[in-house]
Design a protein around this motif. Sequence first.
Motif, PDB file in Angstrom:
ATOM      1  N   SER A 168       0.841  -1.186   0.000  1.00 18.78           N
ATOM      2  CA  SER A 168       0.000   0.000   0.000  1.00 18.78           C
ATOM      3  C   SER A 168       0.878   1.238   0.000  1.00 18.78           C
ATOM      4  O   SER A 168       2.002   1.225   0.504  1.00 18.78           O
ATOM      5  N   ASP A 214       6.414  -4.184   4.782  1.00 21.92           N
ATOM      6  CA  ASP A 214       5.559  -3.057   4.421  1.00 21.92           C
ATOM      7  C   ASP A 214       4.083  -3.426   4.464  1.00 21.92           C
ATOM      8  O   ASP A 214       3.720  -4.608   4.322  1.00 21.92           O
ATOM      9  N   PRO A 215       3.225  -2.438   4.624  1.00 22.92           N
ATOM     10  CA  PRO A 215       1.792  -2.696   4.527  1.00 22.92           C
ATOM     11  C   PRO A 215       1.429  -3.298   3.175  1.00 22.92           C
ATOM     12  O   PRO A 215       1.995  -2.918   2.137  1.00 22.92           O
ATOM     13  N   THR A 270      -7.564  -4.556   8.096  1.00 24.56           N
ATOM     14  CA  THR A 270      -8.450  -3.620   7.416  1.00 24.56           C
ATOM     15  C   THR A 270      -9.248  -4.381   6.371  1.00 24.56           C
ATOM     16  O   THR A 270      -8.702  -5.205   5.639  1.00 24.56           O
ATOM     17  N   GLN A 311      -4.767   0.930   6.638  1.00 28.64           N
ATOM     18  CA  GLN A 311      -4.060  -0.032   7.469  1.00 28.64           C
ATOM     19  C   GLN A 311      -4.650  -0.030   8.870  1.00 28.64           C
ATOM     20  O   GLN A 311      -5.059   1.000   9.384  1.00 28.64           O
ATOM     21  N   ASN A 315      -6.649  -6.657  14.057  1.00 31.52           N
ATOM     22  CA  ASN A 315      -5.500  -5.987  13.455  1.00 31.52           C
ATOM     23  C   ASN A 315      -5.522  -6.082  11.933  1.00 31.52           C
ATOM     24  O   ASN A 315      -4.489  -6.292  11.293  1.00 31.52           O
ATOM     25  N   THR A 331      -1.860  -4.784   0.585  1.00 34.64           N
ATOM     26  CA  THR A 331      -3.260  -4.980   0.264  1.00 34.64           C
ATOM     27  C   THR A 331      -3.411  -6.266  -0.537  1.00 34.64           C
ATOM     28  O   THR A 331      -2.764  -6.434  -1.580  1.00 34.64           O
ATOM     29  N   SER A 352       2.639   4.622   1.032  1.00 35.60           N
ATOM     30  CA  SER A 352       3.054   5.079   2.353  1.00 35.60           C
ATOM     31  C   SER A 352       2.025   6.025   2.918  1.00 35.60           C
ATOM     32  O   SER A 352       1.564   6.951   2.262  1.00 35.60           O
ATOM     33  N   ARG A 411      -4.050   0.414  11.824  1.00 36.78           N
ATOM     34  CA  ARG A 411      -3.270   1.045  12.865  1.00 36.78           C
ATOM     35  C   ARG A 411      -4.032   2.289  13.298  1.00 36.78           C
ATOM     36  O   ARG A 411      -4.774   2.865  12.523  1.00 36.78           O
ATOM     37  N   LYS A 452      -0.905  -4.578   9.430  1.00 35.14           N
ATOM     38  CA  LYS A 452      -0.306  -4.235   8.139  1.00 35.14           C
ATOM     39  C   LYS A 452      -1.072  -4.769   6.935  1.00 35.14           C
ATOM     40  O   LYS A 452      -0.686  -4.490   5.801  1.00 35.14           O
ATOM     41  N   ILE A 453      -2.133  -5.532   7.164  1.00 34.13           N
ATOM     42  CA  ILE A 453      -2.801  -6.210   6.059  1.00 34.13           C
ATOM     43  C   ILE A 453      -4.183  -5.624   5.796  1.00 34.13           C
ATOM     44  O   ILE A 453      -4.992  -5.466   6.713  1.00 34.13           O
ATOM     45  N   THR A 454      -4.447  -5.314   4.537  1.00 37.23           N
ATOM     46  CA  THR A 454      -5.771  -4.943   4.065  1.00 37.23           C
ATOM     47  C   THR A 454      -6.291  -6.047   3.167  1.00 37.23           C
ATOM     48  O   THR A 454      -5.607  -6.475   2.238  1.00 37.23           O
TER      49      THR A 454
END
Length: 387
Positions: free
Chosen positions: A57, A123-124, A192, A64, A190, A126, A59, A66, A150-152
């Motif tokens: 995703s 990194d995040p 999205t 995310q 945790n 998707t 930056s 968070r 960190k995961i969508t």
Amino acid sequence: MLTACSPSVPSADPRGAQAPGGGASSTPSAPGQEPGAQANPAAQTGLGSPDPTASPSPSGAPRQARDTGNPSGRVTVPAAGRAVDTSKPTRTVGDGTADSCTSAAVIRAVAAGGIITFDCGPDPVTIRMTATAKVRNANGPQVVLDGGGKITLSGQGKRRILYMNTCDALQGWTTSHCDNQDHPRLTVQNLTFADGDATGQRTDGGGGGAIFVRGGRFKVVNSRFVDNRCDRTGPDLGGAAIRVLDQHDDQPVYVVNSTFTGGSCANGGALSSIGVSWVVLNSVLRDNDAVGEGANPARSGTPGGGSGGAIYCDGNTFSVRLAGTVVEDNDAREGGGAIFFVSNDRTGTLRIENSTLRRNPSHGFQTHPGIFYQGSGKPTFTASTIR
């Protein structure tokens, strides 16, 4: 058709609702309305890509899991509503790279059950779902998805993201009482959930753009729901983010430290249920819409819907508790810009504690600012702002 929890409708015209108390204002029906029509008070004011299926995703992207929930909410969370320990996962999606975290890998993991974590790199990421992940009822009894913040999971605006239904024979019947069994126990934490869309999905009444649950147990912790959808019309379907029917022994669905934004459905722009209790703690529900027309039961000549900008709850005996939660800038074309609550047998209860409900216009009817309530007695408001 539901075997134990049929879609229901308010048993009284909204104009016959009891007068509110506790300092909230009521809105009378407009004189001369046709039968079944609703009053129109002034609104309360105030304050998709090709493969691969996984990609980092941008930056700072807002999708995310968070900084979820209400940072000012400090309501104590009971053990039943807390995150599950996932330090010893049953299985992991991914091998340390974004490309290894695919829709197919998520679908396989969910079907297999157990405690599921993700290893998609630093990194995040998707993950673009190419099909709905479905819980197999015999695989569990615990199913936990933990995205580590960190995961969508994205439905790409094309499909529902996650599905559990103990009464769906295609997912396997595991008891003789599918409407009241203690498993699977599904937890999402945790994570999205973005761009889910259940439009056209009508099993057990439809709804649940991101997640549909019937039976077992379900809770949401530290998660974010963004821009989810379900059918735009219908008197009783709903839940752009989440739709729940049946929970074991009528225990509540916990929603803890989570955020719901941008949801749109006929009813319940974020959450929707029939005969199910909710405990929503330290969370935020913002900018969600109930876009149907004609309420429930649907007025003559309309398709129905438009109630519960954020939350739509119907049925008989159930309770809703909001604590440490912000519900703002949601909108209902008909009733309950924030919350639509109808307990048909008038045994249900609504409690709002240490929370803020504001700028949730009800364009058709309400009993309190942003709320339409028919239940046992009056709603309970404690240390809360309702305007």
